[in-house]
Write an enzyme that holds these catalytic residues in place. Sequence first.
Site, PDB file in Angstrom:
ATOM      1  N   ASP A   1      36.848 -24.535  -8.478  1.00 27.97           N
ATOM      2  CA  ASP A   1      36.940 -23.065  -7.957  1.00 27.97           C
ATOM      3  C   ASP A   1      37.872 -22.179  -8.522  1.00 27.97           C
ATOM      4  OD1 ASP A   1      37.032 -24.275  -4.361  1.00 27.97           O
ATOM      5  OD2 ASP A   1      35.575 -24.153  -5.841  1.00 27.97           O
TER       6      ASP A   1
ATOM      7  N   LYS B   1      41.351 -20.651   3.142  1.00 29.27           N
ATOM      8  CA  LYS B   1      40.217 -20.739   3.776  1.00 29.27           C
ATOM      9  C   LYS B   1      39.588 -21.945   3.958  1.00 29.27           C
ATOM     10  CE  LYS B   1      36.578 -19.983   1.095  1.00 29.27           C
ATOM     11  NZ  LYS B   1      35.244 -21.142   1.041  1.00 29.27           N
ATOM     12  N   ASN B   2      39.777 -23.025   2.940  1.00 29.23           N
ATOM     13  CA  ASN B   2      39.116 -24.192   3.030  1.00 29.23           C
ATOM     14  C   ASN B   2      39.718 -25.144   3.719  1.00 29.23           C
ATOM     15  OD1 ASN B   2      37.121 -23.230   1.357  1.00 29.23           O
ATOM     16  ND2 ASN B   2      37.685 -23.928  -0.642  1.00 29.23           N
TER      17      ASN B   2
ATOM     18  N   CYS C   1      22.999 -23.014  -2.886  1.00 29.78           N
ATOM     19  CA  CYS C   1      23.583 -21.825  -2.880  1.00 29.78           C
ATOM     20  C   CYS C   1      23.494 -21.309  -4.458  1.00 29.78           C
ATOM     21  CB  CYS C   1      25.003 -21.611  -2.178  1.00 29.78           C
ATOM     22  SG  CYS C   1      26.450 -22.614  -3.027  1.00 29.78           S
TER      23      CYS C   1
ATOM     24  N   ARG D   1      24.189 -28.360  -3.383  1.00 28.86           N
ATOM     25  CA  ARG D   1      25.009 -28.586  -2.018  1.00 28.86           C
ATOM     26  C   ARG D   1      24.525 -29.725  -1.141  1.00 28.86           C
ATOM     27  NH1 ARG D   1      28.534 -24.442  -2.192  1.00 28.86           N
ATOM     28  NH2 ARG D   1      30.181 -25.828  -1.002  1.00 28.86           N
TER      29      ARG D   1
ATOM     30  N   ARG E   1      34.058 -13.348   1.208  1.00 34.82           N
ATOM     31  CA  ARG E   1      34.182 -14.474   2.112  1.00 34.82           C
ATOM     32  C   ARG E   1      35.166 -15.388   1.993  1.00 34.82           C
ATOM     33  NH1 ARG E   1      30.251 -18.445   0.021  1.00 34.82           N
ATOM     34  NH2 ARG E   1      31.163 -19.559   1.534  1.00 34.82           N
TER      35      ARG E   1
END
Length: 436
Positions: free
Chosen positions: A314, A31-32, A125, A130, A406
């Site tokens: 993460d 994803k990243n 978030c 962020r 997500r």
Amino acid sequence: MSGKLGGDTLDKLVIEGGNPLSGTIPIHGAKNAALPILAASLLANGEVQIHNVPHLLDIKVMLGILERLGCSTCHEQDTVFVDSSNLLSTDIPEDLMKQMRSSIFLMGPLLVRCGEVSFYQPGGCAIGERKFDLHLEGLKALGADIEESYEKMTCQARKLIGTDIHLDFPSVGATENIMMAAVLAEGRTTIINAAREPEIQDLQNFLNAMGASIIGAGTDTITITGVDRLYPCSYEIIPDRIVAGTIMIAAAATRGSVTLSRCCPSHLSSLIHVLRRAGVQISVSNDIMNVSCMVRPKAVDRIVTSPYPFFPTDLQSQVMVLLSLADGFSVMKETVFESRFKHVDELNVMGADISVDMNAAFIRGVPRLYGATVEATDLRAGAALVIAGLAAKGRTTVEQVHHIDRGYDRIESLFQHLGARMHRQSPVAEQLDFAN
Ligand code: EPZ
């Protein structure tokens, strides 16, 4: 939004725990890596093909933003086609910006392609404020004028001029935005104290495949020599190291034995080191990794999350589940985000014994966790609760599953494939089916 991609806020995962995971699972694209590369596709006029792109909510949102800007996009199997020939707008829609912080990656490419971009504060978030001051400072250093009205920002630049940019913190997103802005700037740009994540290297390789001239990604100094134009290309995304790490930890926490294929073990060296210290057996061969843990894991002291190549933030919440079942006392420190321990209360509801003081978590291992109804607060905290449910005795219901959707392509299918007894409850989808 529900159904194939999940993502409905009422969706829940129901897990009957206690089953050791086993079997072989291929790892989907990162994803990243995909998100910045999708944004970078705006830098070439024409159709770009990007392979190994997973079907995730964040990808769907990014494609939605590109469409709102005038691009045509298509996501077939695991290939995304983006054609930005008819790019019309440089105003990143506020509703989508608020939905996904990663839309900030569009700032650099739009500024370069169109000379201006306007966007809204993406907002914080659950894991922290962020900020994106480092992104803005980098673009200003390249010659952009930035006007800030209430919540909305407008960035303009007739021409970007290469320069040296020192990052106070090796921010992944800021490094990526500056790289994407500098590829068509006049002259040379050097990013000092750049982020070193594998996703940065993937972005460099993608941009170079479009005709850019970048060296140094993966180190703390990246040099970009501006070129006149970039051209559409076809590119394959790297495997998702965080999804791979999540599965490795779930295998260990359930005392199972799992083989991961299509993964990149070298991207997970810090996790492999921690898991081996916990007594997990790990064997590596090219893009295959086997993970097994037939005994109670051992406590691991002093795990500190830091920018790559150190222990990834993460995977902090996922490893905490394993340590909550370990024999002994472990300490974890979170140094990247300011509030990334929201999973602790939920784990304690399941019988864990974890206390938090500032950015440190103190974990006293317990023999067993017990099923409960818990709530995902963010993407990786949600993944941690799934691991806890898989390892616990009894039934766990994880709510707010859209957070997990997500970053994981149908997480229930992924773990069912490895023998987990879990399923998704989708009240909205079920009502629609019932109505049809
Ligand atoms: C990327 O976020 C990842 N997201 C995150 O993954 C990951 O946790 C993070 O890098 C760190 O590895 C994507 O790549 C889409 P940062 P990013 O800029 O770019 C502060 C997941 O679960 N900061 O390296 O936002 C910031 O507040 C997600 O997949 C500033 O202060 O991370 C944070 O505390 C979560 N000013 C720290 O730096 C800035 O301008 C790390 O942020 C930018 C960041």
